[in-house]
Each structure stands twice: as C-alpha cells, then as structure tokens.
Design a protein around this motif. Structure first.
Motif, PDB file in Angstrom:
ATOM      1  N   THR A 175      33.470  39.698  45.360  1.00  0.00           N
ATOM      2  CA  THR A 175      32.636  40.231  44.289  1.00  0.00           C
ATOM      3  C   THR A 175      32.643  41.744  44.416  1.00  0.00           C
ATOM      4  N   ILE A 235      35.681  38.601  41.313  1.00  0.00           N
ATOM      5  CA  ILE A 235      34.846  38.920  40.154  1.00  0.00           C
ATOM      6  C   ILE A 235      34.603  40.416  40.188  1.00  0.00           C
ATOM      7  N   TRP A 254      41.385  36.800  38.729  1.00  0.00           N
ATOM      8  CA  TRP A 254      40.080  37.468  38.746  1.00  0.00           C
ATOM      9  C   TRP A 254      39.480  37.427  37.352  1.00  0.00           C
ATOM     10  N   CYS A 303      33.084  40.911  34.798  1.00  0.00           N
ATOM     11  CA  CYS A 303      31.683  40.610  34.531  1.00  0.00           C
ATOM     12  C   CYS A 303      30.982  41.892  34.088  1.00  0.00           C
ATOM     13  N   ALA A 319      30.239  34.003  35.442  1.00  0.00           N
ATOM     14  CA  ALA A 319      31.437  34.639  35.990  1.00  0.00           C
ATOM     15  C   ALA A 319      32.071  33.768  37.068  1.00  0.00           C
ATOM     16  N   LEU A 327      35.778  31.914  36.998  1.00  0.00           N
ATOM     17  CA  LEU A 327      36.777  32.126  38.047  1.00  0.00           C
ATOM     18  C   LEU A 327      37.237  30.794  38.636  1.00  0.00           C
TER      19      LEU A 327
END
Length: 341
Positions: free
Chosen positions: A74, A130, A150, A153, A309, A313
């Motif tokens: 992330t 993400i 990926w 977001c 998100a 993914l």
C-alpha cells in the motif's frame, strides 16, 4: 545424568490434517489457500482439524511452490495524514479476510521511492500494490513498469489501463461551495494544495463551477495553493487571508487537516466562525466533528475506498486477463457549525 531437554514441537503434516478431517489432501490445501470451491461444512471440518492438531502452514514452502508472497503493498504519500490511515484500515480488513498481509509504504509522493517499492513486484517479493500517490507519479510507473498488478485509489487517470476507485471530486467541491453560497456568501476563497494532484485540480474546477453558476467571477487571488495539508499550513494561510484589504467571508479548504488549521488561524486573527468567516473542509476525518466549532465537510467513504481498492486488486490477481473496471463511490456533504450558525 544430564537434565532431559524439552521435546521439540511436533510437526503436523497436511496428510495428518486430511486423515483427521476425513477428507483428501487436496481439499485441505484448497481450504488453507482460501479457495471458494469448498463447501462451508467441509471447510469448517478441516479448520476444526487444523486447530485440534495445531497445524501451522509453512508459508515459505508454499510461497516457493506457488510463486506467491501473500503480500500486498500500500503506497501512501503521507502516513501521518488521518485520511490515509482510515483507507489503510479498509485495505487491511479485506486483505486479512483473504489471507494476505499488507506492507505500508510511505512514499512521500516521490516517484523514485515509489519505483523502488514497485521493484518488489517485479522481483515477485509482493503480489500486488495499491497506489494512493498523485496521478502524475502513476503515469511514470505505468511507463516504467507496464503490466504489473496494481490499482489506483483516490488518485487515478481513467484514460490508462489501471483499475481505480475514487470519488467525483469536482462534484463534491461544487456541493461544498454551493452550500456556502446558499448561506449568502459571495467571496469564497479556495485553500488548495499542489495541483500536481488530480484531486486538487478537480476540486478547484468544482469550486469554479459553483461560483460561475452563481454569476460570480473570482479574482485570481481567491485561490491559494499551499505546499502541504497540515494544521500549521492552514493556520498561516487563514491569517494571511484575513490581512487582505478585502478578506473572504468563507473559506473552502481541500482537506480537513487544512481546515482545522484555518479555524485556529481565524481565531488568532480575531474572527468568529461562522459569524465572520464560514469554513468547509474535505474528508470527514474523526477530528472534524470534535473541534470547536464542529467542521462542515465533504465526507469521503474512506474505509470503503480502501476495501474496494483491495477487492479490485484481488480480482485482478485472480483473473489477470480480465478487464477490471474503475469505480466512483458516493460522497456526502456533512453540515456542522463551522458554516452555519
């Protein structure tokens, strides 16, 4: 006679779990890998055997066999911003449901740092990512690392082949400014961030749309771009606005952390909120309802943004050849005391 050493922990095999549960080894493997093809009753029976025997998955061996790390990245531009913290919680909740771990990466919105994290994907040290960094940084990633799994977001470019989730920032800003206009304000300043960010460009356009629809042409200095989104930046910007020959009667700030700093700056300038100057923020972080006066703001569905998100993914990882759509979630204007007496 030397003291007896404790017995080494007993290693339980997957075959032992299968025998205990009365199912095949393949069925146990499907349950442990989170595959949906197993009936709930069978899954419960297998997990009961796993717990009864104390079976532990050998993650390293499994990862070597499947080329999976069970790790999701992330990429966040500022882990200190409470807006991102709530999104990360949403990502983590979905990841854990599907037996993934989340690695939080603070990129500082720097393309070089972000690329170094994406190298983990290239080397298969992580399964997917993400990205919450600016869309300008994302363009560089698409060019440097095409084809990596990926999703985007909050910041996204619908014109590129990357799944995304966000809100309609332009419409949300329009709603915020329209609310201020309905309170009788004609001079509404915009406290905006660096326009390398998609949200900054979109919220500025929404601010302009609302003023134009009301027959107002803003002067160039009504929009103030600042370098950060923190409390001190908002505080200083508000005091500077109040020193103008014709200060605004309302301020729309593009984040709650900025807006909360604006409240402090207005107090320091001897202004009452909302009687002298009204304030509207953006995000609806928890602190927005706790400050004095409570902050009117645009609520983003932060937890749902993160959860969506993560689902996008995982969908992309499960079906790499399938096109994954982009999604826009709903926003909400939350009216509190900072804009309405």
């Amino acid at each position: 006679m030397p003291p007896r050493t404790p017995d080494a922990p007993r290693t339980v095999s997957i075959s032992a779990v299968a025998n205990h549960a009365g199912v095949s080894v393949a069925t146990v493997s499907r349950v442990l890998n989170g595959q949906a093809v197993v009936k709930p009753a069978t899954r419960d029976k297998v997990m009961a055997s796993v717990n009864a025997l104390g079976y532990r998955v050998n993650e390293l061996a499994r990862n070597l066999r499947t080329a999976e790390s069970r790790l999701l990245l992330t990429l966040v531009p500022d882990v200190g911003n409470p807006f991102y913290a709530e999104i990360v919680r949403g990502i983590d909740s979905v990841a854990r449901e599907h037996n993934y771990f989340v690695l939080l990466c603070d990129t500082g919105a720097d393309s070089g740092r972000e690329q170094s994290y994406f190298e983990l994907l290239e080397r298969r040290r992580a399964d997917g990512a993400i990205c919450l960094d600016p869309d300008t940084v994302q363009h560089a990633l698409i060019k440097a690392s095409p084809g990596l799994p990926w999703v985007a977001c909050c910041e996204f470019d619908p014109g590129v082949a990357v799944p995304y989730v966000g809100i309609d920032n332009r419409r949300a800003a329009y709603d915020a400014v329209t609310h201020l206009l309905a309170q009788g304000h004609r001079h509404v300043a915009l406290l905006n961030s660096d326009e390398t960010w998609l949200y900054a460009r979109q919220r500025k356009q929404g601010w302009l749309d609302a003023l134009t629809a009301a027959g107002i042409t803003p002067a160039a200095d009504w929009c103030v771009n600042v370098a950060g989104l923190d409390y001190d930046t908002g505080n200083r910007a508000a005091q500077a606005l109040m020193q103008r020959a014709t200060p605004p009667t309302a301020i729309f700030a593009v984040s709650d952390t900025l807006a909360i700093g604006v409240l402090a700056g207005l107090r320091a300038a001897g202004k009452r909120v909302p009687h002298d100057v009204a304030v509207v923020g953006f995000d609806n972080i928890a602190l927005a309802a706790q400050v004095e006066p409570a902050l009117t703001t645009i609520a983003q569905p932060m937890r749902e943004l993160g959860m969506t998100a993560a689902r996008l993914l995982l969908q992309r990882l499960a079906r790499p050849a399938q096109k994954v759509p982009g999604l826009l979630l709903d926003h909400q204007l939350v009216v509190r005391q900072s804009s309405q007496a």
